[in-house]
Design an enzyme around this catalytic site. Structure first.
Site, short mmCIF file in Angstrom:
data_model
loop_
_atom_site.label_atom_id
_atom_site.label_comp_id
_atom_site.label_asym_id
_atom_site.label_seq_id
_atom_site.Cartn_x
_atom_site.Cartn_y
_atom_site.Cartn_z
N GLU A 76 5.99 60.13 76.02
CA GLU A 76 5.65 61.39 75.38
C GLU A 76 5.11 61.17 73.96
O GLU A 76 5.63 60.36 73.21
CB GLU A 76 6.88 62.30 75.29
CG GLU A 76 7.49 62.64 76.64
CD GLU A 76 6.58 63.52 77.50
OE1 GLU A 76 5.61 64.07 76.97
OE2 GLU A 76 6.86 63.63 78.71
N HIS B 24 9.77 60.08 79.79
CA HIS B 24 10.19 60.77 81.01
C HIS B 24 10.03 59.83 82.20
O HIS B 24 9.01 59.14 82.32
CB HIS B 24 9.32 62.00 81.25
CG HIS B 24 9.91 63.29 80.75
ND1 HIS B 24 9.28 64.10 79.85
CD2 HIS B 24 11.10 63.89 81.05
CE1 HIS B 24 10.06 65.17 79.62
NE2 HIS B 24 11.15 65.07 80.33
N CYS C 223 14.78 68.27 77.31
CA CYS C 223 14.16 67.00 76.90
C CYS C 223 13.31 67.18 75.65
O CYS C 223 13.46 66.42 74.68
CB CYS C 223 13.31 66.42 78.04
SG CYS C 223 14.31 65.71 79.37
N ARG D 201 13.29 77.54 81.76
CA ARG D 201 13.05 78.19 83.06
C ARG D 201 14.35 78.37 83.83
O ARG D 201 14.49 79.26 84.65
CB ARG D 201 12.06 77.31 83.87
CG ARG D 201 11.60 77.90 85.19
CD ARG D 201 10.67 76.95 85.92
NE ARG D 201 11.29 75.67 86.26
CZ ARG D 201 12.12 75.48 87.29
NH1 ARG D 201 12.44 76.48 88.09
NH2 ARG D 201 12.63 74.28 87.52
N1 PCA Z 1 15.17 66.44 82.24
C1 PCA Z 1 15.13 67.78 81.66
C2 PCA Z 1 16.38 67.87 80.82
C3 PCA Z 1 17.24 66.72 81.21
C4 PCA Z 1 16.38 65.84 82.02
O1 PCA Z 1 16.69 64.73 82.45
C5 PCA Z 1 13.83 68.07 80.91
O2 PCA Z 1 12.77 67.52 81.27
O3 PCA Z 1 13.84 68.86 79.97
#
Ligand code: PCA
Length: 197
Positions: A80, A167, A143, A90
């Site tokens: 990111e 991610h 996140c 959501r």
């Molecule tokens: N993914 C979520 C929150 C925790 C995770 O592992 C997100 O993309 O916000």
């Protein structure tokens, strides 16, 4: 010796696992040369997650902090680039809170950039044989919230610390068990796949 703090998340949205925590634990078994590694699991709870992260940074005094989360619908690893000052959930978090159109930090700047070398990170992951890309949205759920909280923490008094967010997609067994819901499916190759939430 570079001290690295790696965080993953607990499971959320009814799942039994979160691949971000598994990935972090896997890295911890073989830390890169010249680094010492500490891991922390963050709750999928707005604000509690940043408090846990702050406590871990204070406890371990890291030089580099990389937070990792699951973005189930994505086809590969996303490094990111930007965290935005917005919570817009959501689905409720693990404590049932569902902020809509709220800032992560009142009066904070609109966004922070990662201070990781995002393109070099992507190149290194691809070199290792895995699909990866730079992403320009970490979503608006926990996140992005944690990523923004991390960069705000660094900007507010830890200028020597480098920070960023990665991610990871679903584990193969999550896909086989059919955890993908129609709202989370993203077409492979889509230029800007969105996170699960
Ligand atoms: N993914 C979520 C929150 C925790 C995770 O592992 C997100 O993309 O916000």
């Amino acid at each position: 010796m570079t001290h690295v703090l790696l965080t993953g998340f607990e499971p959320f949205d009814g799942a039994g696992v979160n691949p971000s925590w598994q990935a972090v634990q896997r890295v911890a078994t073989t830390p890169p040369d010249g680094s010492s590694l500490t891991t922390a699991m963050l709750p999928v709870v707005f604000h509690d997650a940043i408090a846990r992260l702050r406590a871990a940074v204070e406890e371990f005094g890291a030089d580099v902090v990389i937070c990792v989360g699951q973005a189930g619908g994505r086809p590969g690893i996303s490094v990111e680039r930007i965290a935005i000052n917005l919570d817009d959930a959501r689905i409720p978090d693990n404590k049932g809170t569902q902020p809509v159109d709220e800032p992560v930090v009142a009066d904070g700047p609109a966004a922070y950039f990662s201070t990781l070398p995002v393109k070099a990170c992507v190149a290194a992951v691809r070199e290792a044989g895995l699909p990866a890309s730079v992403s320009h949205t970490a979503g608006t759920y926990v996140c992005n919230h944690v990523f923004y909280g991390l960069m705000h923490l660094i900007a507010s008094g830890r200028p020597g610390v480098r920070g960023g967010f990665v991610h990871v997609p679903y584990l193969p067994e999550q896909v086989e068990r059919g955890v993908i819901r129609s709202s989370t499916i993203t077409l492979a190759g889509s230029p800007d796949p969105v996170p699960t939430t």
